[in-house]
Write a protein that holds these residues in place. Structure first.
Motif, mmCIF file in Angstrom:
data_model
loop_
_atom_site.group_PDB
_atom_site.id
_atom_site.type_symbol
_atom_site.label_atom_id
_atom_site.label_comp_id
_atom_site.label_asym_id
_atom_site.label_seq_id
_atom_site.Cartn_x
_atom_site.Cartn_y
_atom_site.Cartn_z
ATOM 1 N N ALA A 182 37.203 31.385 44.314
ATOM 2 C CA ALA A 182 36.021 31.316 43.452
ATOM 3 C C ALA A 182 35.032 32.445 43.660
ATOM 4 O O ALA A 182 34.110 32.597 42.868
ATOM 5 N N HIS A 183 35.206 33.221 44.719
ATOM 6 C CA HIS A 183 34.274 34.312 45.024
ATOM 7 C C HIS A 183 35.123 35.500 45.456
ATOM 8 O O HIS A 183 35.661 35.522 46.561
ATOM 9 N N PHE A 184 35.252 36.486 44.580
ATOM 10 C CA PHE A 184 36.225 37.546 44.808
ATOM 11 C C PHE A 184 35.877 38.419 46.011
ATOM 12 O O PHE A 184 36.760 38.775 46.798
ATOM 13 N N ASP A 185 34.638 38.803 46.166
ATOM 14 C CA ASP A 185 34.291 39.660 47.300
ATOM 15 C C ASP A 185 34.621 38.978 48.625
ATOM 16 O O ASP A 185 35.180 39.606 49.540
ATOM 17 N N ARG A 186 34.291 37.694 48.738
ATOM 18 C CA ARG A 186 34.574 36.977 49.994
ATOM 19 C C ARG A 186 36.075 36.820 50.182
ATOM 20 O O ARG A 186 36.580 36.957 51.311
ATOM 21 N N ALA A 187 36.805 36.561 49.111
ATOM 22 C CA ALA A 187 38.253 36.424 49.220
ATOM 23 C C ALA A 187 38.906 37.733 49.667
ATOM 24 O O ALA A 187 39.845 37.736 50.464
ATOM 25 N N GLY A 195 45.910 39.820 49.825
ATOM 26 C CA GLY A 195 45.271 40.804 48.950
ATOM 27 C C GLY A 195 45.506 40.575 47.479
ATOM 28 O O GLY A 195 45.391 41.506 46.674
ATOM 29 N N ALA A 196 45.782 39.342 47.094
ATOM 30 C CA ALA A 196 46.131 39.039 45.707
ATOM 31 C C ALA A 196 45.005 39.351 44.736
ATOM 32 O O ALA A 196 45.260 39.764 43.602
ATOM 33 N N VAL A 197 43.763 39.166 45.159
ATOM 34 C CA VAL A 197 42.639 39.370 44.231
ATOM 35 C C VAL A 197 42.570 40.821 43.775
ATOM 36 O O VAL A 197 42.478 41.111 42.574
ATOM 37 N N GLN A 199 44.894 43.054 43.848
ATOM 38 C CA GLN A 199 46.089 43.353 43.059
ATOM 39 C C GLN A 199 45.970 42.790 41.654
ATOM 40 O O GLN A 199 46.337 43.449 40.670
ATOM 41 N N PHE A 200 45.442 41.578 41.538
ATOM 42 C CA PHE A 200 45.272 40.915 40.246
ATOM 43 C C PHE A 200 44.411 41.756 39.308
ATOM 44 O O PHE A 200 44.674 41.844 38.102
ATOM 45 N N LEU A 201 43.398 42.399 39.868
ATOM 46 C CA LEU A 201 42.484 43.188 39.039
ATOM 47 C C LEU A 201 42.953 44.630 38.842
ATOM 48 O O LEU A 201 42.239 45.428 38.234
ATOM 49 N N GLY A 202 44.126 44.954 39.346
ATOM 50 C CA GLY A 202 44.698 46.267 39.079
ATOM 51 C C GLY A 202 44.442 47.307 40.136
ATOM 52 O O GLY A 202 44.651 48.502 39.901
ATOM 53 N N GLY A 203 43.974 46.872 41.329
ATOM 54 C CA GLY A 203 43.731 47.799 42.414
ATOM 55 C C GLY A 203 42.257 48.104 42.608
ATOM 56 O O GLY A 203 41.406 47.729 41.797
ATOM 57 N N GLU A 204 41.952 48.782 43.700
ATOM 58 C CA GLU A 204 40.565 49.052 44.051
ATOM 59 C C GLU A 204 39.840 49.868 42.983
ATOM 60 O O GLU A 204 38.642 49.681 42.755
ATOM 61 N N GLY A 205 40.553 50.760 42.303
ATOM 62 C CA GLY A 205 39.919 51.591 41.295
ATOM 63 C C GLY A 205 39.413 50.818 40.091
ATOM 64 O O GLY A 205 38.494 51.266 39.402
ATOM 65 N N PHE A 207 38.602 47.436 40.371
ATOM 66 C CA PHE A 207 38.029 46.173 40.845
ATOM 67 C C PHE A 207 36.635 45.914 40.283
ATOM 68 O O PHE A 207 36.382 44.851 39.695
ATOM 69 N N ASP A 208 35.714 46.846 40.468
ATOM 70 C CA ASP A 208 34.335 46.583 40.066
ATOM 71 C C ASP A 208 34.187 46.374 38.565
ATOM 72 O O ASP A 208 33.430 45.507 38.117
ATOM 73 N N VAL A 209 34.920 47.153 37.789
ATOM 74 C CA VAL A 209 34.826 47.048 36.327
ATOM 75 C C VAL A 209 35.373 45.706 35.854
ATOM 76 O O VAL A 209 34.763 45.021 35.022
ATOM 77 N N ARG A 210 36.512 45.318 36.389
ATOM 78 C CA ARG A 210 37.161 44.097 35.914
ATOM 79 C C ARG A 210 36.579 42.836 36.532
ATOM 80 O O ARG A 210 36.616 41.759 35.906
ATOM 81 N N ALA A 211 36.054 42.940 37.749
ATOM 82 C CA ALA A 211 35.504 41.752 38.402
ATOM 83 C C ALA A 211 34.376 41.138 37.595
ATOM 84 O O ALA A 211 34.205 39.910 37.583
ATOM 85 N N ARG A 212 33.607 41.932 36.899
ATOM 86 C CA ARG A 212 32.482 41.381 36.133
ATOM 87 C C ARG A 212 32.966 40.493 34.997
ATOM 88 O O ARG A 212 32.213 39.664 34.489
ATOM 89 N N HIS A 213 34.226 40.654 34.592
ATOM 90 C CA HIS A 213 34.818 39.800 33.571
ATOM 91 C C HIS A 213 35.635 38.643 34.169
ATOM 92 O O HIS A 213 36.077 37.771 33.426
ATOM 93 N N ALA A 214 35.877 38.682 35.486
ATOM 94 C CA ALA A 214 36.886 37.795 36.056
ATOM 95 C C ALA A 214 36.420 36.946 37.224
ATOM 96 O O ALA A 214 37.040 35.916 37.518
#
Length: 289
Positions: A182-187, A195-197, A199-205, A207-214
């Motif tokens: 439920a909390h991506f940064d903590r996960a 490291g599934a989170v 990977q799910f968002l497409g990698g570190e590059g 992460f920040d852009v997609r996390a705001r939607h996810a």
């Protein structure tokens, strides 16, 4: 004191020991083979029953599909609920180059599917499961499915440029998220599910852009009644992830119910043989009835 890894393995073995339970009817919400919902009628023959929409976990990875959740779904049906067990597209079963585990999730298809399924469920239930009451829908999910349940309840909070945004809150009685990611940064800090989170968002590059939607922790407040059920001894998705989400909700001005179960790990929440499963059903009933 029992070894945590051994305990987790025993709890997982128990949860996965039950035979799959066939649905009463299945219906497609799209053309892909994974775009399907299995419906289970309430076993007490009531004419109108609350509808529980369930999303399975498995780190958004292909080897884990809705079948492992069917004993839990049947457990709910035997408690008087109508149930919709949703399948969705997950990551490839083949690891990425250099990886050791199957790929976690598909961007954006996993979100496309959950949004499409939730939009279609009321119509499909009316067609295929007339006992289901679409005015009393409760959303639940376990682990990665708990993440998807929280996300689906927050689509009206998404940024205007998000393709899954709803113009108004979804018609839900509430959400019961079971050991959710439920909390991506903590996960990510804790390395949840290898490291599934990230990977799910497409990698570190990405992460920040997609996390705001996810990331559910960034999609608050929702105005939807929400309860998190968590085992204190969970080593798969540790309590710290749920704590961080509940704290984020409080900072956003929203109170999230938090049921913390002693001497319980990750898998008893969906194991019909475990006392924790009855607690989950009661939490759902408090929202549904």
């Amino acid at each position: 004191m029992p070894d945590p890894a051994a305990r987790d393995a025993a709890e997982e073995a128990s949860a996965f020991s039950h035979p799959a339970v066939a649905p009463d009817v299945s219906a497609a919400y799209g053309e892909h083979p994974d775009q399907v919902v299995d419906f289970y009628a309430p076993r007490d023959d009531r004419q109108r029953a609350p509808l529980v929409v369930a999303l399975h976990g498995g780190a958004w990875r292909a080897p884990y599909d809705r079948q492992h959740l069917t004993p839990f779904v049947d457990f709910l049906a035997r408690r008087g609920f109508a149930v919709a067990n949703v399948e969705y597209r997950r990551g490839s079963a083949i690891p990425r180059q250099g990886g050791t585990a199957p790929v976690a999730g598909r961007w954006p298809e996993t979100f496309d599917d959950v949004a499409a399924a939730l939009d279609a469920v009321p119509r499909l239930a009316a067609e295929h499961l007339p006992q289901a009451d679409p005015r009393r829908i409760v959303l639940t999910g376990h682990s990665a499915g708990g993440h998807l349940a929280l996300w689906a309840a927050a689509r009206h909070v998404l940024a205007p440029d998000a393709p899954w945004r709803l113009p108004a809150p979804p018609a839900l009685r509430g959400v019961v998220a079971l050991a959710p990611i439920a909390h991506f940064d903590r996960a990510v800090e804790l390395g949840v599910c290898g490291g599934a989170v990230t990977q799910f968002l497409g990698g570190e590059g990405e992460f920040d852009v997609r996390a705001r939607h996810a990331d559910p922790a960034l999609l608050l407040p929702t105005g939807i009644a929400t309860t998190v059920v968590q085992g204190r001894d969970d080593i798969v998705v540790p309590q710290a992830v749920a704590d961080a989400y509940v704290e984020a909700a409080a900072k956003a001005g929203e109170t999230v119910g938090f049921t913390l179960l002693q001497d319980v790990g990750h898998f008893p929440l969906i194991d019909p043989a475990a006392d924790a499963c009855a607690v989950v059903a009661e939490e759902i009933a408090q929202l549904a009835f």
